[in-house]
Design an enzyme around this catalytic site. Sequence first.
Site, PDB file in Angstrom:
ATOM      1  N   ASP A  15       0.852  -1.196   0.000  1.00 34.27           N
ATOM      2  CA  ASP A  15       0.000   0.000   0.000  1.00 34.27           C
ATOM      3  C   ASP A  15       0.891   1.250   0.000  1.00 34.27           C
ATOM      4  OD1 ASP A  15      -2.879   1.076   0.423  1.00 34.27           O
ATOM      5  OD2 ASP A  15      -1.627   2.186   1.850  1.00 34.27           O
ATOM      6  N   TYR A  72       3.493   9.824   0.095  1.00 33.72           N
ATOM      7  CA  TYR A  72       4.499   9.251   0.994  1.00 33.72           C
ATOM      8  C   TYR A  72       5.921   9.508   0.492  1.00 33.72           C
ATOM      9  CZ  TYR A  72       0.346   6.643   2.611  1.00 33.72           C
ATOM     10  OH  TYR A  72      -0.903   6.278   3.040  1.00 33.72           O
ATOM     11  N   LYS A  75      -1.988   6.155  -4.414  1.00 32.40           N
ATOM     12  CA  LYS A  75      -3.089   7.098  -4.151  1.00 32.40           C
ATOM     13  C   LYS A  75      -2.745   8.459  -4.716  1.00 32.40           C
ATOM     14  CE  LYS A  75      -3.433   4.740   0.316  1.00 32.40           C
ATOM     15  NZ  LYS A  75      -2.049   4.601   0.797  1.00 32.40           N
ATOM     16  N   HIS A 106      -6.939   9.873  -2.530  1.00 28.59           N
ATOM     17  CA  HIS A 106      -6.407   9.754  -1.161  1.00 28.59           C
ATOM     18  C   HIS A 106      -7.308  10.417  -0.118  1.00 28.59           C
ATOM     19  CE1 HIS A 106      -2.254   9.300   0.989  1.00 28.59           C
ATOM     20  NE2 HIS A 106      -3.235   9.066   1.823  1.00 28.59           N
ATOM     21  N   LEU A 160      -3.317  -0.635  13.608  1.00 32.07           N
ATOM     22  CA  LEU A 160      -2.843  -0.764  14.996  1.00 32.07           C
ATOM     23  C   LEU A 160      -2.907   0.585  15.707  1.00 32.07           C
ATOM     24  CD1 LEU A 160       0.352  -2.887  14.126  1.00 32.07           C
ATOM     25  CD2 LEU A 160      -1.932  -3.734  14.780  1.00 32.07           C
ATOM     26  N   LYS A 189       2.209  -1.385   9.030  1.00 31.79           N
ATOM     27  CA  LYS A 189       3.541  -0.917   8.648  1.00 31.79           C
ATOM     28  C   LYS A 189       4.543  -1.230   9.745  1.00 31.79           C
ATOM     29  CE  LYS A 189       6.613   2.597   9.388  1.00 31.79           C
ATOM     30  NZ  LYS A 189       7.004   3.208  10.679  1.00 31.79           N
ATOM     31  N   SER A 190       5.704  -1.703   9.348  1.00 31.46           N
ATOM     32  CA  SER A 190       6.843  -1.796  10.261  1.00 31.46           C
ATOM     33  C   SER A 190       8.103  -1.849   9.417  1.00 31.46           C
ATOM     34  CB  SER A 190       6.755  -3.048  11.130  1.00 31.46           C
ATOM     35  OG  SER A 190       7.921  -3.112  11.937  1.00 31.46           O
ATOM     36  N   VAL A 191       9.190  -1.289   9.911  1.00 36.14           N
ATOM     37  CA  VAL A 191      10.462  -1.447   9.190  1.00 36.14           C
ATOM     38  C   VAL A 191      11.291  -2.566   9.809  1.00 36.14           C
ATOM     39  CG1 VAL A 191      10.567   0.914   8.308  1.00 36.14           C
ATOM     40  CG2 VAL A 191      11.541   0.399  10.563  1.00 36.14           C
TER      41      VAL A 191
END
Length: 273
Positions: free
Chosen positions: A46, A51, A76, A109, A191, A231-233
């Site tokens: 996504d 971004y 978007k 968006h 989250l 999302k997480s890196v």
Amino acid sequence: VTEVPAVRLNDGRSVPQLGFGVYQIEPDDTERAVSRALEIGYRHIDAAQLYGNEEGVGRAIAASGLARDELFVTTKLDIERHGRDSAREALDESLERLGLEYVDLYLIHWPRPAEDRYVETWTGFEQIAATGRARSIGVSNFLVAHLERLAAETATVPAVNQVELHPWLPQQELRAYHRDRGIVTQAYSPLAQGELLAHPVIAGLAARHGRSPAQIVLAWHLGLGNVVFPKSVRPERMRENLDVLDITLADADVTALARLESGRRTGPHPDEV
Ligand code: NAD
């Protein structure tokens, strides 16, 4: 990795129910993060023009060696680029940055009701869908009133509406509206940007199931039928967030989570952007 379920869209296509979001990933970190996500097994990304990291997404896709039809890629439309022609030009620029011939899903968006060009923009999206440059088209941050205007003034029902949604903000009314109209609900910030994870009710459920708080919240989303892309890196969290397909919450767990509703948002209200 257990097979991620596919959710059917109203245009006959489908979207993997669990994906990976790239909001707030630094442009320089994006290729690495998305490459890790693809290695771990995510197949739905996504992204968004806003971004600022579509090039990194594109480099990771190119480096992955995955066939295009194994991936589901969303982008978007930038909030500054509403308008029929502008929407198409902005998508062409995205495709260039992503290194793709098409995106699987292109979203408006934000509705920007004060600017009041989302209906015109949507007619541009209808033309884009006809060219195949976006396989499916949808919206994000639309309230019922905005969806009603599209229904009254255009011929195409959005395939999805992507909105902020988590146990603090379960969006019951909007989800019911979507269900009745055949619009898939995509839950962003699933989250609550991590803020929900320390909540004692969620911690308690996590302890009882022997899973992490994030896994409990993601299992709740999947049980509701929402499409999510946490999302997480961090690779260990990417793995954890994908490893939720076997979790079944009891009715009592769902009731306990329903009591967390407070209306709290982590992002802005759609009428204010
Ligand atoms: P999120 O709810 O996915 O939370 C991400 C944060 O939660 C991480 O930065 C990390 O701090 C924490 N986290 C993630 N996994 C964890 C784990 N397993 N354990 C502990 N902490 C964990 O928030 P988000 O990034 O805002 O939303 C996900 C995606 O939704 C975005 O990347 C983007 O693709 C999309 N989004 C869309 C819009 C929109 O306007 N359409 C707005 C916001 C987000």
